[in-house]
Design a protein around this motif. Structure first.
Motif, mmCIF file in Angstrom:
data_model
loop_
_atom_site.group_PDB
_atom_site.id
_atom_site.type_symbol
_atom_site.label_atom_id
_atom_site.label_comp_id
_atom_site.label_asym_id
_atom_site.label_seq_id
_atom_site.Cartn_x
_atom_site.Cartn_y
_atom_site.Cartn_z
ATOM 1 N N THR A 1 -3.170 6.011 10.284
ATOM 2 C CA THR A 1 -4.502 5.431 10.122
ATOM 3 C C THR A 1 -4.504 3.961 10.503
ATOM 4 O O THR A 1 -5.431 3.469 11.168
ATOM 5 C CB THR A 1 -4.983 5.602 8.670
ATOM 6 O OG1 THR A 1 -5.034 6.999 8.354
ATOM 7 C CG2 THR A 1 -6.362 4.993 8.467
ATOM 8 N N ASP B 1 4.915 5.301 2.744
ATOM 9 C CA ASP B 1 4.200 6.483 3.201
ATOM 10 C C ASP B 1 4.985 7.741 2.885
ATOM 11 O O ASP B 1 6.213 7.711 2.728
ATOM 12 C CB ASP B 1 3.970 6.387 4.715
ATOM 13 C CG ASP B 1 2.603 6.865 5.139
ATOM 14 O OD1 ASP B 1 1.950 7.587 4.361
ATOM 15 O OD2 ASP B 1 2.184 6.524 6.256
ATOM 16 N N CYS C 1 1.085 5.287 -0.068
ATOM 17 C CA CYS C 1 0.436 6.581 0.125
ATOM 18 C C CYS C 1 1.471 7.648 -0.228
ATOM 19 O O CYS C 1 2.261 8.073 0.614
ATOM 20 C CB CYS C 1 -0.038 6.718 1.573
ATOM 21 S SG CYS C 1 -0.913 8.265 1.930
ATOM 22 N N TYR D 1 -9.254 10.449 3.301
ATOM 23 C CA TYR D 1 -9.114 9.321 4.233
ATOM 24 C C TYR D 1 -9.852 8.083 3.750
ATOM 25 O O TYR D 1 -9.426 6.951 4.023
ATOM 26 C CB TYR D 1 -9.531 9.730 5.646
ATOM 27 C CG TYR D 1 -8.421 10.471 6.349
ATOM 28 C CD1 TYR D 1 -7.333 9.790 6.866
ATOM 29 C CD2 TYR D 1 -8.424 11.857 6.433
ATOM 30 C CE1 TYR D 1 -6.283 10.469 7.477
ATOM 31 C CE2 TYR D 1 -7.380 12.544 7.045
ATOM 32 C CZ TYR D 1 -6.315 11.834 7.568
ATOM 33 O OH TYR D 1 -5.263 12.507 8.155
ATOM 34 N N CYS E 1 -2.579 5.469 -3.121
ATOM 35 C CA CYS E 1 -3.474 6.579 -2.775
ATOM 36 C C CYS E 1 -2.627 7.833 -2.601
ATOM 37 O O CYS E 1 -1.402 7.767 -2.507
ATOM 38 C CB CYS E 1 -4.284 6.288 -1.506
ATOM 39 S SG CYS E 1 -3.303 6.158 0.000
ATOM 40 N N ILE F 1 -7.310 6.434 1.648
ATOM 41 C CA ILE F 1 -6.306 5.725 2.454
ATOM 42 C C ILE F 1 -6.844 4.366 2.885
ATOM 43 O O ILE F 1 -6.156 3.333 2.789
ATOM 44 C CB ILE F 1 -5.879 6.574 3.667
ATOM 45 C CG1 ILE F 1 -4.995 7.739 3.209
ATOM 46 C CG2 ILE F 1 -5.141 5.711 4.703
ATOM 47 C CD1 ILE F 1 -4.542 8.672 4.305
ATOM 48 N N HIS F 2 -8.085 4.342 3.323
ATOM 49 C CA HIS F 2 -8.689 3.066 3.724
ATOM 50 C C HIS F 2 -8.810 2.113 2.541
ATOM 51 O O HIS F 2 -8.613 0.892 2.688
ATOM 52 C CB HIS F 2 -10.060 3.314 4.355
ATOM 53 C CG HIS F 2 -9.994 3.787 5.777
ATOM 54 N ND1 HIS F 2 -9.828 2.929 6.834
ATOM 55 C CD2 HIS F 2 -10.054 5.036 6.308
ATOM 56 C CE1 HIS F 2 -9.795 3.619 7.965
ATOM 57 N NE2 HIS F 2 -9.932 4.906 7.673
ATOM 58 N N LEU G 1 -0.780 7.185 6.353
ATOM 59 C CA LEU G 1 -1.155 5.781 6.177
ATOM 60 C C LEU G 1 -0.850 4.994 7.444
ATOM 61 O O LEU G 1 -1.700 4.243 7.948
ATOM 62 C CB LEU G 1 -0.404 5.187 4.986
ATOM 63 C CG LEU G 1 -0.798 3.779 4.547
ATOM 64 C CD1 LEU G 1 -2.121 3.803 3.799
ATOM 65 C CD2 LEU G 1 0.281 3.164 3.666
ATOM 66 N N ALA H 1 0.868 -1.180 0.000
ATOM 67 C CA ALA H 1 0.000 0.000 0.000
ATOM 68 C C ALA H 1 0.903 1.226 0.000
ATOM 69 O O ALA H 1 1.706 1.407 0.919
ATOM 70 C CB ALA H 1 -0.911 0.013 1.222
ATOM 71 N N LEU I 1 -5.623 0.389 1.865
ATOM 72 C CA LEU I 1 -5.319 -0.611 2.887
ATOM 73 C C LEU I 1 -6.189 -1.857 2.772
ATOM 74 O O LEU I 1 -5.920 -2.866 3.432
ATOM 75 C CB LEU I 1 -5.514 -0.006 4.287
ATOM 76 C CG LEU I 1 -4.533 1.094 4.700
ATOM 77 C CD1 LEU I 1 -4.987 1.737 6.010
ATOM 78 C CD2 LEU I 1 -3.125 0.527 4.846
ATOM 79 N N THR J 1 4.080 -1.103 3.788
ATOM 80 C CA THR J 1 3.508 0.230 3.557
ATOM 81 C C THR J 1 4.596 1.164 3.046
ATOM 82 O O THR J 1 5.750 1.076 3.460
ATOM 83 C CB THR J 1 2.905 0.827 4.841
ATOM 84 O OG1 THR J 1 3.933 0.972 5.840
ATOM 85 C CG2 THR J 1 1.783 -0.059 5.380
ATOM 86 N N SER K 1 -0.986 11.198 -0.897
ATOM 87 C CA SER K 1 -0.518 11.613 0.424
ATOM 88 C C SER K 1 -0.801 13.089 0.683
ATOM 89 O O SER K 1 -0.400 13.624 1.719
ATOM 90 C CB SER K 1 0.982 11.345 0.564
ATOM 91 O OG SER K 1 1.716 12.093 -0.376
#
Length: 418
Positions: free
Chosen positions: A132, A124, A49, A108, A73, A111-112, A129, A47, A115, A122, A75
């Motif tokens: 969260t 970031d 971000c 957000y 996603c 972000i979910h 991220l 994932a 994930l 991850t 940032s």
């Protein structure tokens, strides 16, 4: 395939821009070629971000080439390049959840969504991220072996988590690699921030007073480029060593209270909150231009400025005018978010080549070594840092010397003196 982007029809434009950026990313390209053969990330879910830019697309393609299942996603709500997001979805079948200008709720949600495939690693940029995950999706932590962090602000947050004993998996601070912060932060931020300011305003820097808040590597870069454009540069700092360095570099150094009435341009690059506050806005001259190139918009006290203003209007793309009671106007660029990404295209691809080479190699490192690491923030292994520097020099056609056996022996001994 799940995704949420602005418009799939932008994909072809995005592909051309990604190809253009990739031509200046030879180090990442060489890693991608190896990844395609070896598949070191096979079976790994990542994932990411990150700012959804052409350079990030090249990184995502490299991770995918290595066998990883990648979700991306944004940032930052204003940093997405919508055509790039479309190209990743349409041409690379990489799920992207990012739309330029998305509101906080959508940010957000994205972000979910990133994930949702239960990542093992991850990536970031700012630690939203990771934050969260630790606050709202702790059920996913069992799947995660490690992570990476791209920027200064995120590293600060993650070290705070580690010191507080709440960080649940090891993370490599990519930002702290020499091949990242010495080049990306200084030369990338320097050029792209000035680019964002000029694109947004079309104002002349020569002869102006340009106030740079913070003299870390990003601040150094912006100060260098503003001075190169003919501006008189003023530095504000809280760290005496950095302030002393700025003085020795030839800049004026003073408190923000003294700089506020002098500046034509103001740019914050500190990673801290409310660096420019209500009392500073109150002292600024009519027409002052204020922006931020630190990760979050909290560096500017925009709520305080809102409270002072009698009117507010958008006068150009990414330029909002705040009119004060006495008739003075203050202009804020890019909603106080990263001006180099809000109003321009972010860092040049040739410097992101090294930053994202770090990301790719650190993802591989995490897969192979995470089980032996503690739940804390690590630096980039020196071998990775030097290999990236070696590859970058080779791509530029630059050769360097090697130590002779005699020199190596001398450096590793203590017997020889004057």
């Amino acid at each position: 395939m799940e995704f949420h982007i602005k418009d799939e029809a932008l994909a072809e434009k995005g592909r051309l821009r990604i190809e253009w950026a990739a031509k200046s990313m030879p180090v990442l390209r060489s890693i991608k070629e190896r990844f395609e053969k070896e598949k070191p990330l096979a079976g790994v879910r990542i994932a990411a971000c990150l700012h959804v830019t052409t350079e990030t697309a090249a990184l995502a393609q490299t991770l995918q080439a290595g066998g990883a299942e990648v979700r991306v996603c944004a940032s930052n709500p204003l940093s997405t390049q919508d055509d790039v997001a479309a190209s990743l979805v349409v041409h690379d079948r990489i799920p992207v959840f990012a739309i330029k200008g998305e509101d906080k709720e959508t940010y957000y949600k994205h972000i979910h969504a990133a994930l949702a495939h239960r990542p093992h690693i991850t990536m970031d940029d700012g630690a939203d991220l990771v934050s969260t995950l630790h606050s709202e999706r702790q059920d996913l932590l069992a799947h995660i072996v490690g992570g990476t962090e791209e920027t200064t602000t995120g590293v600060i947050r993650l070290r705070s988590m580690a010191e507080g004993g709440v960080l649940r998996y090891p993370i490599i601070a990519v930002n702290d690699a020499d091949t990242k912060h010495l080049f990306d932060n200084r030369y990338g931020t320097g050029q792209s921030t000035i680019d964002g300011i000029i694109r947004a305003t079309n104002r002349l820097l020569a002869g102006s007073t340009f106030v740079v808040c913070g003299y870390g590597w990003c601040g150094r870069g912006v100060a260098m480029r503003a001075a190169g454009m003919g501006a008189k540069v003023v530095i504000t700092e809280v760290d005496p060593l950095r302030a002393l360095e700025a003085v020795m570099d030839g800049y004026q150094v003073m408190p923000m209270a003294h700089a506020a009435p002098l500046g034509d341009f103001f740019c914050t690059l500190t990673g801290d909150i409310h660096v420019i506050r209500r009392e500073h806005f109150q002292a600024m001259k009519d027409g002052a231009i204020v922006c931020n190139s630190g990760h979050f918009n909290v560096e500017l006290d925009l709520e305080g400025l809102e409270a002072m203003a009698v009117s507010k209007r958008t006068v150009r793309d990414f330029v909002v005018e705040y009119r004060l009671e006495d008739g003075r106007c203050i202009y804020v660029l890019g909603e106080g978010r990263l001006v180099n990404l809000a109003a321009a295209e972010g860092h040049p691809s040739s410097v992101m080549d090294m930053s994202f080479a770090n990301q790719a190699l650190c993802a591989e490192y995490m897969k192979n070594h995470a089980s032996h690491l503690e739940k804390k923030v690590y630096g980039v292994p020196e071998a990775i840092d030097k290999e990236i520097a070696r590859l970058k020099l080779a791509s530029m056609g630059v050769a360097i010397d090697a130590l002779t056996p005699e020199q190596e022996k001398y450096l590793n001994s203590w017997e020889m003196g004057t």
